[in-house]
Design a protein around this motif. Structure first.
Motif, PDB file in Angstrom:
ATOM      1  N   SER A 116     -19.949 -29.240   5.754  1.00 46.63           N
ATOM      2  CA  SER A 116     -20.656 -28.810   6.703  1.00 46.63           C
ATOM      3  C   SER A 116     -21.135 -29.071   7.661  1.00 46.63           C
ATOM      4  CB  SER A 116     -21.226 -27.617   6.297  1.00 46.63           C
ATOM      5  OG  SER A 116     -22.644 -28.732   5.011  1.00 46.63           O
ATOM      6  N   SER A 117     -21.901 -30.519   7.447  1.00 46.25           N
ATOM      7  CA  SER A 117     -21.736 -31.576   8.866  1.00 46.25           C
ATOM      8  C   SER A 117     -20.755 -32.477   9.938  1.00 46.25           C
ATOM      9  CB  SER A 117     -22.536 -33.190   7.929  1.00 46.25           C
ATOM     10  OG  SER A 117     -21.379 -33.151   7.280  1.00 46.25           O
ATOM     11  N   LYS A 118     -19.972 -31.547   9.022  1.00 46.34           N
ATOM     12  CA  LYS A 118     -18.862 -32.196  10.147  1.00 46.34           C
ATOM     13  C   LYS A 118     -17.978 -31.023  11.428  1.00 46.34           C
ATOM     14  CE  LYS A 118     -16.963 -36.099   8.435  1.00 46.34           C
ATOM     15  NZ  LYS A 118     -17.645 -36.961   7.381  1.00 46.34           N
ATOM     16  N   HIS A 119     -17.551 -31.351  12.198  1.00 48.03           N
ATOM     17  CA  HIS A 119     -17.158 -30.753  13.115  1.00 48.03           C
ATOM     18  C   HIS A 119     -16.478 -30.342  13.104  1.00 48.03           C
ATOM     19  CE1 HIS A 119     -20.810 -30.051  16.096  1.00 48.03           C
ATOM     20  NE2 HIS A 119     -20.445 -30.955  16.068  1.00 48.03           N
ATOM     21  N   GLY A 120     -14.946 -29.376  13.343  1.00 48.54           N
ATOM     22  CA  GLY A 120     -13.366 -29.015  13.223  1.00 48.54           C
ATOM     23  C   GLY A 120     -13.438 -27.384  12.872  1.00 48.54           C
ATOM     24  N   LEU A 121     -12.027 -27.522  12.949  1.00 50.33           N
ATOM     25  CA  LEU A 121     -11.561 -25.928  12.083  1.00 50.33           C
ATOM     26  C   LEU A 121     -10.694 -26.365  10.844  1.00 50.33           C
ATOM     27  CD1 LEU A 121      -9.655 -24.816  14.983  1.00 50.33           C
ATOM     28  CD2 LEU A 121     -11.771 -24.335  14.349  1.00 50.33           C
ATOM     29  N   SER A 122     -11.010 -25.855   9.614  1.00 49.60           N
ATOM     30  CA  SER A 122     -10.603 -25.833   8.811  1.00 49.60           C
ATOM     31  C   SER A 122      -8.962 -26.214   8.789  1.00 49.60           C
ATOM     32  CB  SER A 122     -10.567 -25.055   7.793  1.00 49.60           C
ATOM     33  OG  SER A 122     -10.141 -24.010   7.529  1.00 49.60           O
ATOM     34  N   PRO A 123      -8.419 -26.384   8.000  1.00 52.92           N
ATOM     35  CA  PRO A 123      -6.601 -26.284   7.870  1.00 52.92           C
ATOM     36  C   PRO A 123      -6.305 -25.119   8.090  1.00 52.92           C
ATOM     37  CG  PRO A 123      -7.257 -28.299   6.214  1.00 52.92           C
ATOM     38  CD  PRO A 123      -8.623 -27.614   6.629  1.00 52.92           C
ATOM     39  N   GLU A 124      -6.506 -24.391   7.609  1.00 53.08           N
ATOM     40  CA  GLU A 124      -6.136 -22.799   7.501  1.00 53.08           C
ATOM     41  C   GLU A 124      -6.392 -22.316   8.995  1.00 53.08           C
ATOM     42  OE1 GLU A 124      -8.424 -23.775   5.189  1.00 53.08           O
ATOM     43  OE2 GLU A 124      -7.000 -24.304   3.853  1.00 53.08           O
ATOM     44  N   GLU A 125      -7.492 -22.596   9.567  1.00 52.94           N
ATOM     45  CA  GLU A 125      -7.671 -22.106  11.049  1.00 52.94           C
ATOM     46  C   GLU A 125      -6.635 -22.585  12.489  1.00 52.94           C
ATOM     47  OE1 GLU A 125     -12.264 -21.156  11.571  1.00 52.94           O
ATOM     48  OE2 GLU A 125     -11.334 -23.207  11.398  1.00 52.94           O
ATOM     49  N   VAL A 126      -6.211 -24.008  11.600  1.00 53.48           N
ATOM     50  CA  VAL A 126      -5.344 -24.676  13.153  1.00 53.48           C
ATOM     51  C   VAL A 126      -3.941 -23.951  13.707  1.00 53.48           C
ATOM     52  CG1 VAL A 126      -3.596 -26.909  13.458  1.00 53.48           C
ATOM     53  CG2 VAL A 126      -5.896 -26.924  12.114  1.00 53.48           C
ATOM     54  N   PRO A 127      -3.251 -22.836  12.253  1.00 51.70           N
ATOM     55  CA  PRO A 127      -1.845 -22.748  12.951  1.00 51.70           C
ATOM     56  C   PRO A 127      -2.142 -20.874  14.345  1.00 51.70           C
ATOM     57  CG  PRO A 127      -1.577 -23.005  10.753  1.00 51.70           C
ATOM     58  CD  PRO A 127      -3.053 -23.534  11.009  1.00 51.70           C
ATOM     59  N   GLY A 128      -3.818 -20.562  13.920  1.00 49.07           N
ATOM     60  CA  GLY A 128      -3.897 -19.603  14.914  1.00 49.07           C
ATOM     61  C   GLY A 128      -4.147 -20.215  16.066  1.00 49.07           C
ATOM     62  N   LEU A 130      -3.753 -22.846  17.291  1.00 50.36           N
ATOM     63  CA  LEU A 130      -2.022 -23.521  18.167  1.00 50.36           C
ATOM     64  C   LEU A 130      -1.548 -22.554  19.031  1.00 50.36           C
ATOM     65  CD1 LEU A 130      -0.259 -26.052  16.039  1.00 50.36           C
ATOM     66  CD2 LEU A 130      -1.432 -26.099  17.618  1.00 50.36           C
ATOM     67  N   ASP A 131      -1.875 -21.143  18.277  1.00 50.06           N
ATOM     68  CA  ASP A 131      -0.857 -19.632  19.311  1.00 50.06           C
ATOM     69  C   ASP A 131      -2.007 -19.659  20.232  1.00 50.06           C
ATOM     70  OD1 ASP A 131       1.159 -20.218  17.659  1.00 50.06           O
ATOM     71  OD2 ASP A 131       0.557 -18.595  16.062  1.00 50.06           O
ATOM     72  N   ASP A 132      -3.083 -19.588  19.926  1.00 46.78           N
ATOM     73  CA  ASP A 132      -4.162 -19.082  20.616  1.00 46.78           C
ATOM     74  C   ASP A 132      -4.309 -20.571  22.045  1.00 46.78           C
ATOM     75  OD1 ASP A 132      -4.809 -17.080  19.656  1.00 46.78           O
ATOM     76  OD2 ASP A 132      -6.960 -18.089  19.161  1.00 46.78           O
ATOM     77  N   MET A 133      -3.985 -21.655  22.179  1.00 45.22           N
ATOM     78  CA  MET A 133      -3.953 -22.527  23.166  1.00 45.22           C
ATOM     79  C   MET A 133      -2.853 -22.220  23.682  1.00 45.22           C
ATOM     80  SD  MET A 133      -6.194 -23.877  22.740  1.00 45.22           S
ATOM     81  CE  MET A 133      -7.071 -22.600  23.134  1.00 45.22           C
ATOM     82  N   ARG A 134      -1.820 -21.565  23.590  1.00 41.41           N
ATOM     83  CA  ARG A 134      -0.299 -21.114  24.437  1.00 41.41           C
ATOM     84  C   ARG A 134      -0.756 -20.845  25.673  1.00 41.41           C
ATOM     85  NH1 ARG A 134       4.096 -22.899  21.060  1.00 41.41           N
ATOM     86  NH2 ARG A 134       3.555 -22.239  18.983  1.00 41.41           N
ATOM     87  N   ALA A 135      -1.571 -19.981  26.080  1.00 44.33           N
ATOM     88  CA  ALA A 135      -2.176 -19.699  27.344  1.00 44.33           C
ATOM     89  C   ALA A 135      -2.676 -20.532  28.293  1.00 44.33           C
ATOM     90  CB  ALA A 135      -2.866 -17.967  27.133  1.00 44.33           C
ATOM     91  N   TYR A 136      -2.810 -21.477  27.721  1.00 44.49           N
ATOM     92  CA  TYR A 136      -3.747 -22.663  28.416  1.00 44.49           C
ATOM     93  C   TYR A 136      -2.973 -23.569  29.109  1.00 44.49           C
ATOM     94  CZ  TYR A 136      -7.442 -20.475  26.649  1.00 44.49           C
ATOM     95  OH  TYR A 136      -8.864 -19.415  26.186  1.00 44.49           O
TER      96      TYR A 136
END
Ligand SMILES: *Cc1c(COP(=O)(O)O)cnc(C)c1O
Length: 213
Positions: A116-128, A130-136
């Motif tokens: 819990s002390s670490k930043h970052g997405l969980s591995p499961e959150e990464v694919p979604g 990535l898709d959100d980043m397509r518009a940027y």
């Protein structure tokens, strides 16, 4: 001496990975000494003192932001950054899109170990995400970044790095447009050997190169 440690590290790392000199505890003068020794990639994790160091370094030095980036700080530094290693939030992506005048190469930070002390997405959150980043249009996702847990247990560290590699490989079909997940930013002074064995292409090295503070 920075020159000696750089030569030694370069030998060990070879062509597999780029060496990022983490200069967070060091002066602009030390960063310049590293540049003179041949270092071209520099990592910083705080805003304080960042611009001063950036200005001291020649144009062709590439600057990586490796720490947590607060969205309200993005506009102050984004035009001086070549890479961001800690992207894990929409709010930061939005600010990059709004304020950057160039395309920023980004790694998505992944919290593999689930501490819990670490930043970052969980591995499961990464694919979604990535898709959100397509518009940027100002963001180019080039890979994944992680930090190993604080432990002496090398097997545990190796497991974390291997999970990141497996995740990257599983994302291949996502690669198109500004999403190109090819790189792995992992490994620091104490664990870069392990990271290299698991496919690191960027290692972030502070004390072992620059000396301890
Ligand atoms: C400080 C830091 C490093 C380098 O740490 P060393 O142990 O000195 O090599 C690497 N990555 C991140 C994100 C850091 O904050």
């Amino acid at each position: 001496m920075i020159r000696d440690s750089y030569e030694k590290l370069k030998q060990e790392i070879g062509d597999q990975a780029k060496l990022i000199a983490v200069t967070k505890y060091h002066s602009a003068e030390d960063a310049l000494a590293a540049y003179d020794a041949g270092v071209r990639h520099f990592g910083e994790n705080r805003i304080e003192g960042f611009l001063e160091k950036r200005e001291a370094l020649p144009e062709d030095a590439e600057v990586h932001f490796i720490g947590t980036l607060q969205s309200r700080k993005v506009k102050d530094i984004i035009d001086h950054l070549n890479y961001v290693h800690s992207l894990d939030r929409m709010s930061v992506a939005k600010k990059i899109e709004q304020y950057s005048s160039h395309t920023v190469k980004c790694f998505i930070q992944v919290n593999v170990s689930g501490e819990s002390s670490k930043h970052g997405l969980s591995p499961e959150e990464v694919p979604g995400f990535l898709d959100d980043m397509r518009a940027y249009s100002r963001i180019r996702i080039i890979g994944l970044m992680t930090m190993a847990p604080h432990t002496e247990d090398e097997a545990e560290i190796a497991w974390v790095f291997e999970q990141l590699r497996i995740l990257k490989d599983s994302l291949k079909e996502k690669n198109s447009g500004n999403i190109q997940v090819e790189e792995l930013s992992m490994g620091m002074s104490n664990d870069y050997h392990v990271a290299l064995r698991h496919g690191a292409t960027y290692v972030r090295i502070g004390s072992k190169l620059m000396g301890s503070r």
